[in-house]
Design an enzyme around this catalytic site. Structure first.
Site, PDB file in Angstrom:
ATOM      1  CG  ASP A 191     -12.539  -6.674   5.573  1.00 18.42           C
ATOM      2  OD1 ASP A 191     -12.181  -6.057   6.592  1.00 18.42           O
ATOM      3  OD2 ASP A 191     -13.142  -6.134   4.629  1.00 18.42           O
ATOM      4  CE1 TYR A 230      -3.128  -2.911   0.143  1.00 17.08           C
ATOM      5  CE2 TYR A 230      -4.056  -1.978   2.134  1.00 17.08           C
ATOM      6  CZ  TYR A 230      -4.086  -2.915   1.123  1.00 17.08           C
ATOM      7  OH  TYR A 230      -5.092  -3.855   1.087  1.00 17.08           O
ATOM      8  CG  ASP A 280      -1.706 -19.965  -0.351  1.00 16.15           C
ATOM      9  OD1 ASP A 280      -1.022 -19.889   0.688  1.00 16.15           O
ATOM     10  OD2 ASP A 280      -1.288 -20.509  -1.391  1.00 16.15           O
ATOM     11  CE  LYS A 299       1.722 -17.824  -2.097  1.00 13.58           C
ATOM     12  NZ  LYS A 299       1.059 -19.123  -1.962  1.00 13.58           N
ATOM     13  CG  ASP A 320      -7.281  -4.399   3.836  1.00 12.52           C
ATOM     14  OD1 ASP A 320      -8.294  -4.401   4.531  1.00 12.52           O
ATOM     15  OD2 ASP A 320      -7.113  -3.618   2.876  1.00 12.52           O
TER      16      ASP A 320
END
Ligand code: NAD
Length: 361
Positions: free
Chosen positions: A249, A141, A221, A189, A245
């Protein structure tokens, strides 16, 4: 104990829910002899209308001079046609950046009484209690270079982390795990990304400072699946900005209602506390907003800015007791014959204060 709290209630249901959070905090302060000073400033749409900017300098100055900022929510349909940098949400991003918090704490927990509200099976989520610690100021970001090159018809972002950025958020997560069930799952990851390889190496180094905390690593994942299959196995989940993020959620479904969840952003100049929901223009002004997310956000202020664990826990227990006794705002009930007592925003606030009194008197 003395705390100066700036309330930036914002738009829509923001003033309604922060009003109840402040009332609960005042009750706790009166019962336990703490001094909580509240100041109020504008942010978001109300600030655009009144001051011509979503984050007036006066609000920012007051935020930087306080011990904690309690933010309601910003946004409203009447501002949707403005460019992104002039909209209410720009005020939120600007205050987050100015306060500098890099560790975003987002709990995802299942209230026993609300498991029916989740699309997941009650037996899977009952007892789930996860604290996400999301790195907030680094990663994809914020990394440079970034661009959408329309000439070349290509776009790119950069995922970048430094050792210090990983270590400082990891230390916060490990310390929080020490005060909970002493388990930390770091999500990355590392099978594909160099940033994740650095992330994993630094987390392992920091882990050596906290030998009482059990550490595991998961790929993002796989973690997306584990969170839905076996959420009870996780305690503190530490991860970088983008993964955090998405996963936090996803885990919101464990709680079953947006209106129940608090958040805190810590580690910067001043901690920023917000319920995770938005300004909910569809129900604003109707007196039916669920104030629990904001009230539980108040508990986080006491815990992380005031060091008042007993008082913070009392607020959390009071919310649970209120639910146990069958009180609900309309967002928490389905159909007609639910058997609950449906209350307004202020009535739920009053019930929580009653329970807090019983617990702390
Ligand atoms: P939202 O969270 O405001 O609302 C989503 C749905 O959940 C709505 O149906 C709403 O009525 C319901 N809801 C939310 N909070 C509730 C509560 N406390 N009690 C009962 N029901 C509740 O998200 P949205 O509709 O996508 O966005 C509305 C506005 O809020 C937009 O302008 C958006 O940009 C802004 N927003 C702000 C924040 C923030 O200030 N942190 C976060 C998200 C969205």
């Amino acid at each position: 104990m003395k705390l100066k709290i700036l309330v930036t209630a914002g738009d829509g249901i923001g003033p309604e829910v922060t009003g109840e959070a402040v009332a609960v905090l005042k009750e706790v302060a009166a019962l336990k002899g703490h001094t909580l000073e509240f100041d109020y400033k504008r942010i978001g749409g109300i600030a655009i209308t009144t001051d011509g900017t979503p984050l007036p300098q006066e609000t920012l100055d007051a935020a930087l001079a306080s011990d904690a900022v309690l933010l309601g929510a910003v946004g409203g349909n009447e501002f949707n046609s403005l460019p992104p940098n002039k909209r209410p949400e720009a005020g939120l991003l600007a205050i987050r950046a100015a306060l500098g918090g890099f560790a975003n704490l987002r709990p995802a927990f299942a209230f026993k009484e609300l498991t029916v509200n989740s699309p997941l099976k009650p037996e899977v989520i009952d007892g789930a209690d996860i604290l996400f610690v999301r790195e907030l100021l680094g990663g994809l970001y914020f990394g440079a270079p970034r661009a959408w090159d329309k000439e070349k018809d290509e776009a790119y972002n950069t995922m970048r982390y430094t050792r210090d950025e990983v270590a400082r958020v990891a230390r916060i997560a490990f310390k929080l795990a020490q005060g909970r069930r002493k388990k930390l799952c770091s999500v990355d990851k590392a099978n594909v990304l160099e940033t994740s390889q650095l992330w994993r190496a630094v987390v392992n180094e920091v882990a050596a400072e906290f030998p009482d905390v059990a550490v595991e690593h998961q790929y993002v994942d796989a973690m997306a699946m584990h969170l839905m299959n076996r959420p009870r196995d996780f305690d503190v989940v530490l991860t970088e900005n983008l993964f955090g993020d998405i996963l936090s959620d996803e885990s919101g479904v464990i709680t079953g209602s947006l209106g129940m969840l608090p958040s805190a952003t810590i580690g910067g100049k001043v901690n920023l506390y917000e319920p995770i929901h938005g300004s909910a223009p569809d129900i604003a002004g109707k007196g039916i907003a669920n104030p629990c997310g904001a009230i539980l956000t108040g508990a986080l202020i006491l815990r992380h800015s005031g060091g008042l664990e007993a008082e913070a826990s009392a607020i959390e227990t009071a919310v649970r007791k209120m639910l146990e006794q069958g009180y609900r705002t309309p967002d928490l009930v389905r159909g007609k014959d639910h058997g609950y007592t449906v209350l307004s925003t202020t009535e739920v606030g009053a019930k929580v204060r009653e329970m807090v009194k019983e617990l702390l008197a």
